[in-house]
Design an enzyme around this catalytic site. Structure first.
Site, PDB file in Angstrom:
ATOM      1  N   SER A  42       0.691  -1.037   0.144  1.00  0.00           N
ATOM      2  CA  SER A  42      -0.093  -0.005  -0.104  1.00  0.00           C
ATOM      3  C   SER A  42       0.891   1.173   0.014  1.00  0.00           C
ATOM      4  O   SER A  42       1.653   1.696   0.818  1.00  0.00           O
ATOM      5  CB  SER A  42      -0.766  -0.075   1.355  1.00  0.00           C
ATOM      6  N   HIS A  54      -1.236  -0.959  -4.397  1.00  0.00           N
ATOM      7  CA  HIS A  54      -2.415  -0.746  -3.952  1.00  0.00           C
ATOM      8  C   HIS A  54      -2.378   0.763  -3.542  1.00  0.00           C
ATOM      9  O   HIS A  54      -1.399   1.106  -2.840  1.00  0.00           O
ATOM     10  CB  HIS A  54      -2.783  -1.473  -2.632  1.00  0.00           C
ATOM     11  N   ASP A  68      -4.147   4.087  -2.029  1.00  0.00           N
ATOM     12  CA  ASP A  68      -5.386   4.344  -1.414  1.00  0.00           C
ATOM     13  C   ASP A  68      -5.821   6.022  -1.679  1.00  0.00           C
ATOM     14  O   ASP A  68      -4.879   6.973  -1.455  1.00  0.00           O
ATOM     15  CB  ASP A  68      -4.882   4.551  -0.005  1.00  0.00           C
ATOM     16  N   MET A 104      -8.011   9.086  -0.813  1.00  0.00           N
ATOM     17  CA  MET A 104      -8.846   9.497   0.483  1.00  0.00           C
ATOM     18  C   MET A 104      -9.416  10.766   0.369  1.00  0.00           C
ATOM     19  O   MET A 104      -8.389  11.873  -0.223  1.00  0.00           O
ATOM     20  CB  MET A 104      -8.261   9.370   1.655  1.00  0.00           C
ATOM     21  N   HIS A 122      -8.086   1.819  -4.498  1.00  0.00           N
ATOM     22  CA  HIS A 122      -8.997   1.819  -3.539  1.00  0.00           C
ATOM     23  C   HIS A 122      -9.236   3.303  -3.095  1.00  0.00           C
ATOM     24  O   HIS A 122      -8.864   3.928  -2.716  1.00  0.00           O
ATOM     25  CB  HIS A 122      -8.260   1.290  -2.221  1.00  0.00           C
ATOM     26  N   MET A 141     -11.489   5.565  -1.175  1.00  0.00           N
ATOM     27  CA  MET A 141     -12.037   5.907   0.052  1.00  0.00           C
ATOM     28  C   MET A 141     -12.907   7.506  -0.267  1.00  0.00           C
ATOM     29  O   MET A 141     -12.165   8.312   0.429  1.00  0.00           O
ATOM     30  CB  MET A 141     -11.314   5.977   1.193  1.00  0.00           C
ATOM     31  N   MET A 174     -12.038  -4.766   4.712  1.00  0.00           N
ATOM     32  CA  MET A 174     -11.247  -3.923   5.613  1.00  0.00           C
ATOM     33  C   MET A 174     -11.282  -4.214   7.089  1.00  0.00           C
ATOM     34  O   MET A 174     -12.151  -4.592   7.733  1.00  0.00           O
ATOM     35  CB  MET A 174     -11.909  -2.645   5.629  1.00  0.00           C
ATOM     36  N   ASP A 231      -7.401  -5.841   3.752  1.00  0.00           N
ATOM     37  CA  ASP A 231      -6.723  -4.672   3.956  1.00  0.00           C
ATOM     38  C   ASP A 231      -6.794  -4.205   5.241  1.00  0.00           C
ATOM     39  O   ASP A 231      -8.001  -3.595   5.716  1.00  0.00           O
ATOM     40  CB  ASP A 231      -7.230  -3.820   2.691  1.00  0.00           C
TER      41      ASP A 231
HETATM   42  C1  DX5 Z   1      -6.536   2.141   5.260  1.00  0.00           C
HETATM   43  C2  DX5 Z   1      -6.070   1.569   3.616  1.00  0.00           C
HETATM   44  C3  DX5 Z   1      -5.082   0.526   3.719  1.00  0.00           C
HETATM   45  C4  DX5 Z   1      -3.786   1.127   4.453  1.00  0.00           C
HETATM   46  C5  DX5 Z   1      -3.024  -0.492   4.796  1.00  0.00           C
HETATM   47  O1  DX5 Z   1      -7.729   3.012   5.108  1.00  0.00           O
HETATM   48  O2  DX5 Z   1      -7.289   1.329   2.770  1.00  0.00           O
HETATM   49  O3  DX5 Z   1      -4.726   0.375   2.587  1.00  0.00           O
HETATM   50  O4  DX5 Z   1      -2.918   1.729   3.642  1.00  0.00           O
HETATM   51  O5  DX5 Z   1      -2.062   0.131   5.690  1.00  0.00           O
HETATM   52  P1  DX5 Z   1      -1.338  -0.730   6.883  1.00  0.00           P
HETATM   53  O6  DX5 Z   1      -1.053  -2.344   6.201  1.00  0.00           O
HETATM   54  O7  DX5 Z   1      -0.270  -0.442   7.495  1.00  0.00           O
HETATM   55  O8  DX5 Z   1      -2.656  -1.051   7.635  1.00  0.00           O
HETATM   56 ZN    ZN Z   2      -6.548   0.457   1.133  1.00  0.00          ZN
END
Ligand code: DX5
Ligand code: ZN
Length: 200
Positions: A6, A29, A31, A33, A62, A64, A133, A171
């Site tokens: 990630s 991956h 993220d 946000m 991903h 969010m 999640m 995740d």
């Molecule tokens: C959280 C993200 C995850 C996160 C994972 O909202 O969706 O992908 O970056 O990081 P770790 O493995 O450190 O929990």
């Molecule tokens: Zn994620």
């Protein structure tokens, strides 16, 4: 089991080095946000593109976002193979799923820890992936919520009974020492455990 680093957990002050390291994963991956759906802001389409340019790795997005449908087409980028958005977001599920599929991409649905798997029953056959999640979305570096893990087995059972083939991804808080708890998952996302490994 495929492992996806990630990228938000990377040390961005050493981004070239970290992107090099991310090449060790099966795919990356990303993220995204928005500060509304989750209380954090991360990266957008330009950085996403740069990550692919530098690494050549397939990218898994991903989202969010409170309104994923408004931004999905911004992630129809070279290197992106899948876009996952949240079941709990405000966009309508079916039109959003079709929007992603029409671009020739795989589509995933993510569920936050409090969303039961049974909510997915009417929609699961339309998607290529369910992202379970195991932390509340928003930040890397949290501890895995192990009470969420029975969802993996429930999804395996649903997949079998409905004769489907969606991918099950976990995740949040995944690290080498808890991988054995994730039986049934096809893929895991690893943020801090991946990037902090071996760092002084
Ligand atoms: C959280 C993200 C995850 C996160 C994972 O909202 O969706 O992908 O970056 O990081 P770790 O493995 O450190 O929990
Ligand atoms: Zn994620």
């Amino acid at each position: 089991m495929r492992i996806a680093p990630s990228i938000i957990a990377a040390d961005w002050s050493r981004c070239y080095e970290e992107l090099e390291r991310a090449k060790g994963g099966d795919f990356i991956h990303v993220d995204v946000m928005d500060g509304h759906f989750v209380p954090n802001l991360t990266l957008g389409p330009d950085i996403t593109s740069a990550i692919h340019t530098r690494t050549g790795k397939p990218l898994d997005i991903h989202l969010m976002l409170q309104h994923p449908d408004k931004y999905i087409s911004r992630f129809f980028l070279e290197g992106v193979f899948r876009i996952t958005f949240h079941y709990e977001s405000s966009s309508l599920l079916r039109p959003t799923i079709h929007h992603i599929k029409e671009a020739g991409l795989k589509v995933g649905l993510a569920i936050s820890p409090d969303t039961p798997v049974k909510r997915l029953l009417k929609i699961v056959e339309e998607v290529d992936q369910i992202l379970v999640m195991t932390v509340y979305p928003g930040f890397s570096g949290q501890r895995m919520l192990t009470w969420v893990l029975p969802k993996i087995g429930e999804l395996v059972q649903i997949r079998r009974s409905l004769d489907l083939s969606f991918t099950i991804t976990v995740d949040g808080g995944v690290k080498p020492t808890n991988l054995h708890l994730l039986e049934g998952a096809d893929e895991v996302v690893m943020g801090s455990a991946f990037f902090k490994a071996g760092r002084l």
